[in-house]
Scaffold this motif. Sequence first.
Motif, PDB file in Angstrom:
ATOM      1  N   LYS A 128       2.894 -21.740  -4.241  1.00 36.04           N
ATOM      2  CA  LYS A 128       2.804 -22.805  -3.657  1.00 36.04           C
ATOM      3  C   LYS A 128       1.362 -23.745  -4.400  1.00 36.04           C
ATOM      4  O   LYS A 128       1.163 -24.726  -4.543  1.00 36.04           O
ATOM      5  N   TYR A 129       0.367 -22.598  -4.225  1.00 39.15           N
ATOM      6  CA  TYR A 129      -0.874 -23.048  -4.699  1.00 39.15           C
ATOM      7  C   TYR A 129      -1.231 -22.837  -6.364  1.00 39.15           C
ATOM      8  O   TYR A 129      -2.431 -23.403  -6.936  1.00 39.15           O
ATOM      9  N   GLY A 130      -0.310 -22.532  -6.729  1.00 33.36           N
ATOM     10  CA  GLY A 130      -0.413 -22.611  -8.273  1.00 33.36           C
ATOM     11  C   GLY A 130      -1.468 -21.423  -8.853  1.00 33.36           C
ATOM     12  O   GLY A 130      -1.946 -21.660  -9.836  1.00 33.36           O
ATOM     13  N   VAL A 131      -1.453 -20.463  -8.216  1.00 32.91           N
ATOM     14  CA  VAL A 131      -2.228 -19.298  -8.474  1.00 32.91           C
ATOM     15  C   VAL A 131      -1.719 -17.949  -8.804  1.00 32.91           C
ATOM     16  O   VAL A 131      -0.779 -17.593  -8.261  1.00 32.91           O
ATOM     17  N   LYS A 132      -2.480 -17.163  -9.614  1.00 33.73           N
ATOM     18  CA  LYS A 132      -1.676 -16.010 -10.099  1.00 33.73           C
ATOM     19  C   LYS A 132      -2.250 -14.756  -9.320  1.00 33.73           C
ATOM     20  O   LYS A 132      -3.552 -14.529  -8.925  1.00 33.73           O
ATOM     21  N   GLY A 133      -1.666 -13.662  -8.637  1.00 34.39           N
ATOM     22  CA  GLY A 133      -1.890 -12.669  -7.885  1.00 34.39           C
ATOM     23  C   GLY A 133      -1.670 -11.391  -8.858  1.00 34.39           C
ATOM     24  O   GLY A 133      -1.070 -11.564  -9.985  1.00 34.39           O
ATOM     25  N   ASN A 134      -2.242 -10.348  -8.225  1.00 36.45           N
ATOM     26  CA  ASN A 134      -2.155  -9.063  -8.939  1.00 36.45           C
ATOM     27  C   ASN A 134      -1.667  -7.972  -8.066  1.00 36.45           C
ATOM     28  O   ASN A 134      -2.228  -7.718  -6.991  1.00 36.45           O
ATOM     29  N   PHE A 135      -0.599  -7.500  -8.418  1.00 39.75           N
ATOM     30  CA  PHE A 135       0.192  -6.624  -7.507  1.00 39.75           C
ATOM     31  C   PHE A 135       0.110  -5.142  -7.829  1.00 39.75           C
ATOM     32  O   PHE A 135       0.635  -4.685  -8.818  1.00 39.75           O
ATOM     33  N   PHE A 136      -0.510  -4.345  -7.227  1.00 37.52           N
ATOM     34  CA  PHE A 136      -0.581  -2.973  -7.518  1.00 37.52           C
ATOM     35  C   PHE A 136       0.436  -2.368  -6.661  1.00 37.52           C
ATOM     36  O   PHE A 136       0.497  -1.888  -5.557  1.00 37.52           O
ATOM     37  N   PHE A 137       1.693  -1.937  -7.455  1.00 38.67           N
ATOM     38  CA  PHE A 137       2.770  -1.419  -6.659  1.00 38.67           C
ATOM     39  C   PHE A 137       3.051  -0.125  -6.844  1.00 38.67           C
ATOM     40  O   PHE A 137       2.547   0.516  -7.812  1.00 38.67           O
ATOM     41  N   LEU A 138       3.574   0.503  -5.975  1.00 40.18           N
ATOM     42  CA  LEU A 138       3.799   2.040  -5.697  1.00 40.18           C
ATOM     43  C   LEU A 138       5.107   2.167  -6.429  1.00 40.18           C
ATOM     44  O   LEU A 138       6.390   1.540  -6.093  1.00 40.18           O
ATOM     45  N   GLY A 139       5.156   3.209  -7.193  1.00 39.92           N
ATOM     46  CA  GLY A 139       6.408   3.747  -8.036  1.00 39.92           C
ATOM     47  C   GLY A 139       7.634   3.950  -7.056  1.00 39.92           C
ATOM     48  O   GLY A 139       8.734   3.456  -7.141  1.00 39.92           O
ATOM     49  N   SER A 140       7.504   4.700  -5.749  1.00 41.35           N
ATOM     50  CA  SER A 140       8.279   4.782  -4.770  1.00 41.35           C
ATOM     51  C   SER A 140       8.752   3.687  -4.194  1.00 41.35           C
ATOM     52  O   SER A 140      10.101   3.518  -3.886  1.00 41.35           O
ATOM     53  N   GLU A 141       8.220   2.567  -4.211  1.00 36.14           N
ATOM     54  CA  GLU A 141       8.683   1.395  -3.469  1.00 36.14           C
ATOM     55  C   GLU A 141       9.249   0.658  -4.509  1.00 36.14           C
ATOM     56  O   GLU A 141      10.314  -0.237  -3.986  1.00 36.14           O
ATOM     57  N   VAL A 142       8.781   0.475  -5.574  1.00 39.24           N
ATOM     58  CA  VAL A 142       9.292  -0.029  -6.770  1.00 39.24           C
ATOM     59  C   VAL A 142      10.750   0.287  -6.828  1.00 39.24           C
ATOM     60  O   VAL A 142      11.635  -0.727  -6.962  1.00 39.24           O
ATOM     61  N   GLU A 143      11.054   1.390  -6.763  1.00 39.96           N
ATOM     62  CA  GLU A 143      12.579   1.842  -6.751  1.00 39.96           C
ATOM     63  C   GLU A 143      13.357   1.285  -5.640  1.00 39.96           C
ATOM     64  O   GLU A 143      14.640   1.062  -5.849  1.00 39.96           O
ATOM     65  N   LYS A 144      12.625   1.180  -4.382  1.00 41.02           N
ATOM     66  CA  LYS A 144      13.440   0.500  -3.534  1.00 41.02           C
ATOM     67  C   LYS A 144      13.672  -0.992  -3.413  1.00 41.02           C
ATOM     68  O   LYS A 144      14.597  -1.384  -2.925  1.00 41.02           O
ATOM     69  N   HIS A 145      12.745  -1.724  -4.227  1.00 44.34           N
ATOM     70  CA  HIS A 145      12.825  -3.126  -4.182  1.00 44.34           C
ATOM     71  C   HIS A 145      12.571  -3.779  -5.589  1.00 44.34           C
ATOM     72  O   HIS A 145      11.758  -4.733  -5.688  1.00 44.34           O
ATOM     73  N   PRO A 146      13.570  -3.327  -6.442  1.00 47.10           N
ATOM     74  CA  PRO A 146      13.352  -3.910  -7.818  1.00 47.10           C
ATOM     75  C   PRO A 146      13.435  -5.363  -8.013  1.00 47.10           C
ATOM     76  O   PRO A 146      12.889  -5.876  -8.737  1.00 47.10           O
ATOM     77  N   GLU A 147      14.074  -6.142  -7.035  1.00 48.87           N
ATOM     78  CA  GLU A 147      14.460  -7.420  -7.248  1.00 48.87           C
ATOM     79  C   GLU A 147      13.076  -8.374  -6.725  1.00 48.87           C
ATOM     80  O   GLU A 147      12.574  -9.179  -7.531  1.00 48.87           O
ATOM     81  N   VAL A 148      12.138  -7.548  -6.030  1.00 43.85           N
ATOM     82  CA  VAL A 148      10.930  -7.966  -5.603  1.00 43.85           C
ATOM     83  C   VAL A 148       9.956  -8.027  -6.898  1.00 43.85           C
ATOM     84  O   VAL A 148       9.003  -8.945  -7.107  1.00 43.85           O
ATOM     85  N   VAL A 149       9.932  -6.905  -7.518  1.00 46.06           N
ATOM     86  CA  VAL A 149       9.102  -6.610  -8.581  1.00 46.06           C
ATOM     87  C   VAL A 149       9.305  -7.703  -9.732  1.00 46.06           C
ATOM     88  O   VAL A 149       8.378  -8.163 -10.380  1.00 46.06           O
ATOM     89  N   LYS A 150      10.687  -7.903 -10.191  1.00 49.77           N
ATOM     90  CA  LYS A 150      11.202  -8.928 -10.914  1.00 49.77           C
ATOM     91  C   LYS A 150      10.701 -10.055 -10.569  1.00 49.77           C
ATOM     92  O   LYS A 150      10.294 -11.074 -11.424  1.00 49.77           O
ATOM     93  N   GLU A 151      10.866 -10.496  -9.309  1.00 48.90           N
ATOM     94  CA  GLU A 151      10.338 -11.824  -8.915  1.00 48.90           C
ATOM     95  C   GLU A 151       9.039 -11.961  -8.974  1.00 48.90           C
ATOM     96  O   GLU A 151       8.595 -13.000  -9.852  1.00 48.90           O
ATOM     97  N   ALA A 152       8.016 -11.121  -9.018  1.00 51.41           N
ATOM     98  CA  ALA A 152       6.591 -11.154  -9.052  1.00 51.41           C
ATOM     99  C   ALA A 152       6.433 -11.244 -10.478  1.00 51.41           C
ATOM    100  O   ALA A 152       5.655 -12.289 -10.856  1.00 51.41           O
ATOM    101  N   TYR A 153       6.936 -10.613 -11.457  1.00 55.78           N
ATOM    102  CA  TYR A 153       6.767 -10.691 -12.966  1.00 55.78           C
ATOM    103  C   TYR A 153       7.266 -12.111 -13.453  1.00 55.78           C
ATOM    104  O   TYR A 153       6.340 -12.763 -14.242  1.00 55.78           O
ATOM    105  N   GLU A 154       8.464 -12.411 -12.985  1.00 55.51           N
ATOM    106  CA  GLU A 154       8.915 -13.624 -13.476  1.00 55.51           C
ATOM    107  C   GLU A 154       8.201 -14.699 -13.144  1.00 55.51           C
ATOM    108  O   GLU A 154       8.160 -16.080 -13.883  1.00 55.51           O
ATOM    109  N   LYS A 155       7.525 -14.657 -12.143  1.00 57.15           N
ATOM    110  CA  LYS A 155       6.861 -15.932 -11.622  1.00 57.15           C
ATOM    111  C   LYS A 155       5.263 -16.013 -12.169  1.00 57.15           C
ATOM    112  O   LYS A 155       4.401 -16.632 -11.979  1.00 57.15           O
TER     113      LYS A 155
END
Length: 295
Positions: A128-155
Amino acid sequence: MVQKVIIFFIICSVSLLSSCESKEVKEVGGVAQGNHNMVLKENTIPEARFPADFSWKNEYLLEIMGESSFLEKKTVASMQKWRDEIIEFSKTQDRLFINGPNKKQVALTFDDGPDSTVTSAVIGVLDKYGVKGNFFFLGSEVEKHPEVVKEAYEKGHLVLSHSYNHIQLDQLGEAEIQNEIERAGNVIESIIGKEPAFIRTPYGSTNELVAGVAKENKYSIILWSIDSLDWAQKSPDVIYSNVDANIRNGDIILMHTDSDEYDTYEALPGIIEKLQERGFEIVDLETMLGIPAYQ
Ligand SMILES: [Zn+2]
């Protein structure tokens, strides 16, 4: 397309004009505006684009700020001890960063996600504010929510490593540290097609061995210079004031997006507005540090 890219690459190589860079991003990527990494991966442009000059690092080393009245004295004391020690340790490590250079730029970083609610909500605010964030994701959680990881990357946000299991790496042996880094890197790569080159060690716990293994795996360790202390207090106001009261050039701000961090989401619009009002540019870590975020 291939022909176009080759011709373009020749022109770029000869002219070395920065305008080429943004033009090519649009042409090749179309994924995220200004995603420098697309250029690097697609055309293997040499790392010279990111000059490895870190002479500023020990000259502009910030104190780690952020406090909370919710914490017990004992916890505050041990937190301060860690802050003092890690600052000293960072001076001995060329790829361990507490903060960025002395420019009017700051980076917003989010640990411990992805989750099913807060991470996406935070991405929504950043967009909304047009700024970029930096997400330090946990491998164990990445496996549970791959669609959120994709969303972060694609945006266009950076998808980075926070290890696999969130255990204190400085308590582990070499093989276990290697496993934590490699496993998280692999699972992220399986989703976005790239392995990160930035890791934030859980709890910031780092020693010679951890730094050595990270470096062997081509990771820079990125810590923080402002702790919003969103993990210690459930109050958007206090999270906000920890940032507002302490903000300096080059600050790397620590926040979290695991599922009980709804207050971080609530505090974020105020933080972004205040930073922008005070003239700080909110950038991703790749831009701030001049190091490619992916391998
Ligand atoms: Zn963490």
